[in-house]
Design an enzyme around this catalytic site. Structure first.
Site, PDB file in Angstrom:
ATOM      1  N   GLY A  96       8.418   1.634 -10.655  1.00 49.60           N
ATOM      2  CA  GLY A  96       8.248   1.053  -9.332  1.00 49.60           C
ATOM      3  C   GLY A  96       6.898   0.362  -9.261  1.00 49.60           C
ATOM      4  O   GLY A  96       5.956   0.754  -9.948  1.00 49.60           O
ATOM      5  N   GLN A 101      -0.306  -3.149  -5.265  1.00 47.24           N
ATOM      6  CA  GLN A 101      -0.885  -2.813  -6.572  1.00 47.24           C
ATOM      7  C   GLN A 101      -1.261  -4.048  -7.389  1.00 47.24           C
ATOM      8  O   GLN A 101      -2.046  -3.949  -8.325  1.00 47.24           O
ATOM      9  CB  GLN A 101       0.095  -1.949  -7.382  1.00 47.24           C
ATOM     10  N   CYS A 141       1.279   7.190 -11.397  1.00 44.24           N
ATOM     11  CA  CYS A 141       1.116   5.907 -10.722  1.00 44.24           C
ATOM     12  C   CYS A 141       0.419   4.935 -11.659  1.00 44.24           C
ATOM     13  O   CYS A 141      -0.563   5.301 -12.306  1.00 44.24           O
ATOM     14  CB  CYS A 141       0.293   6.111  -9.443  1.00 44.24           C
ATOM     15  N   LEU A 142       0.934   3.711 -11.724  1.00 43.46           N
ATOM     16  CA  LEU A 142       0.312   2.707 -12.591  1.00 43.46           C
ATOM     17  C   LEU A 142      -1.111   2.404 -12.153  1.00 43.46           C
ATOM     18  O   LEU A 142      -1.915   1.930 -12.940  1.00 43.46           O
ATOM     19  CB  LEU A 142       1.149   1.418 -12.591  1.00 43.46           C
ATOM     20  N   HIS A 183       6.977   6.701  -2.531  1.00 47.99           N
ATOM     21  CA  HIS A 183       5.707   6.462  -3.234  1.00 47.99           C
ATOM     22  C   HIS A 183       5.263   4.997  -3.069  1.00 47.99           C
ATOM     23  O   HIS A 183       4.108   4.730  -2.736  1.00 47.99           O
ATOM     24  CB  HIS A 183       5.904   6.826  -4.715  1.00 47.99           C
ATOM     25  N   GLU A 184       6.204   4.070  -3.272  1.00 55.42           N
ATOM     26  CA  GLU A 184       5.848   2.643  -3.184  1.00 55.42           C
ATOM     27  C   GLU A 184       5.543   2.238  -1.749  1.00 55.42           C
ATOM     28  O   GLU A 184       4.664   1.424  -1.496  1.00 55.42           O
ATOM     29  CB  GLU A 184       6.971   1.756  -3.762  1.00 55.42           C
ATOM     30  N   HIS A 187       2.047   2.882  -0.854  1.00 54.20           N
ATOM     31  CA  HIS A 187       1.116   1.828  -1.305  1.00 54.20           C
ATOM     32  C   HIS A 187       0.994   0.727  -0.254  1.00 54.20           C
ATOM     33  O   HIS A 187      -0.094   0.213  -0.011  1.00 54.20           O
ATOM     34  CB  HIS A 187       1.609   1.200  -2.611  1.00 54.20           C
TER      35      HIS A 187
HETATM   36 ZN    ZN Z   1       1.901   4.079  -7.422  1.00 46.08          ZN
END
Ligand code: ZN
Length: 224
Positions: A96, A101, A141-142, A183-184, A187
């Site tokens: 995701g 991000q 998380c990236l 989660h997304e 962000h």
């Molecule tokens: Zn993330």
């Protein structure tokens, strides 16, 4: 709950995104993105667009705290950015990626939780319209590379959004997909999953990332 114990959210497999996209170039390229216009670097004058990997902001970058604005228009520029986000997400690799991000502060995100990476989902202006139950999942998380922690989320959600053609849809999600959507969406509200940890643990994450970045800096510069 038990069956979700080993699921990871943004990050399915750990890789060094910092080496692929050194923070120096992330800063330089990041500056090309503007909040209101999608007139970012990579577009030719004729509107054609070469796919590109986008730099991913990393915690504790303050830009991850930006609350994204609703998407006003679903157009070709947005679809090109969505294509780049999928490419960036698959390459990371992750399941995701929220626009926040990649330093674009508009409310949309891309997700693919399938094993074969062939079920891309786009959510534009997503809203959770119903939620039910509780599940705990180990999330990564990236934007917080190498860190994994348990987070409690709703078990089932119903989400309404626009697809990449701008058409409204709604989906009932549970398990990993439900976790990933939540989660997304965090962000897009300027939240990162480590916000759910205690202040002490969050500080430890911060120190760990800073230490790793210091160690990686000379090697990362040489590697590219
Ligand atoms: Zn993330």
């Amino acid at each position: 709950m038990a069956s979700l114990g080993h699921n990871r959210c943004d990050v399915a497999i750990q890789r060094k995104a910092a080496v692929r996209l050194p923070s120096a170039s992330a800063t330089a390229q990041g500056a090309a993105f503007t909040l209101d216009a999608l007139s970012f670097a990579g577009f030719a004058a004729d509107g054609s667009h070469a796919m590109a990997l986008l730099p991913i902001l990393e915690f504790p970058d303050e830009r991850l705290r930006t609350k994204a604005k609703p998407v006003a228009q679903v157009d070709d520029a947005l679809r090109a950015l969505i294509a780049d986000m999928f490419e960036t997400m698959y390459a990371a690799p992750g399941i995701g990626l929220a626009a926040t991000q990649v330093n674009v502060h508009l409310r949309f995100m891309v997700i693919d939780v399938s094993e074969d990476k062939n079920q891309p989902l786009v959510f534009i202006n997503p809203e959770i319209v119903a939620r039910d139950g509780v599940q705990t999942c180990q999330e990564g998380c990236l934007s917080v590379p190498g860190i994994f922690a348990d987070v409690e989320r709703a078990e089932r959600i119903r989400v309404s959004a626009l697809d990449r053609e701008g058409k409204p849809f709604s989906v009932d999600a549970d398990g990993l997909l439900a976790v990933c959507i939540q989660h997304e969406m965090d962000h897009l509200d300027g939240k990162v999953f480590v916000d759910y940890l205690s202040p002490l643990k969050r500080q430890m994450v911060r120190s760990k990332l800073e230490k790793r970045r210091r160690q990686a800096a000379p090697a990362g510069a040489a590697a590219r």
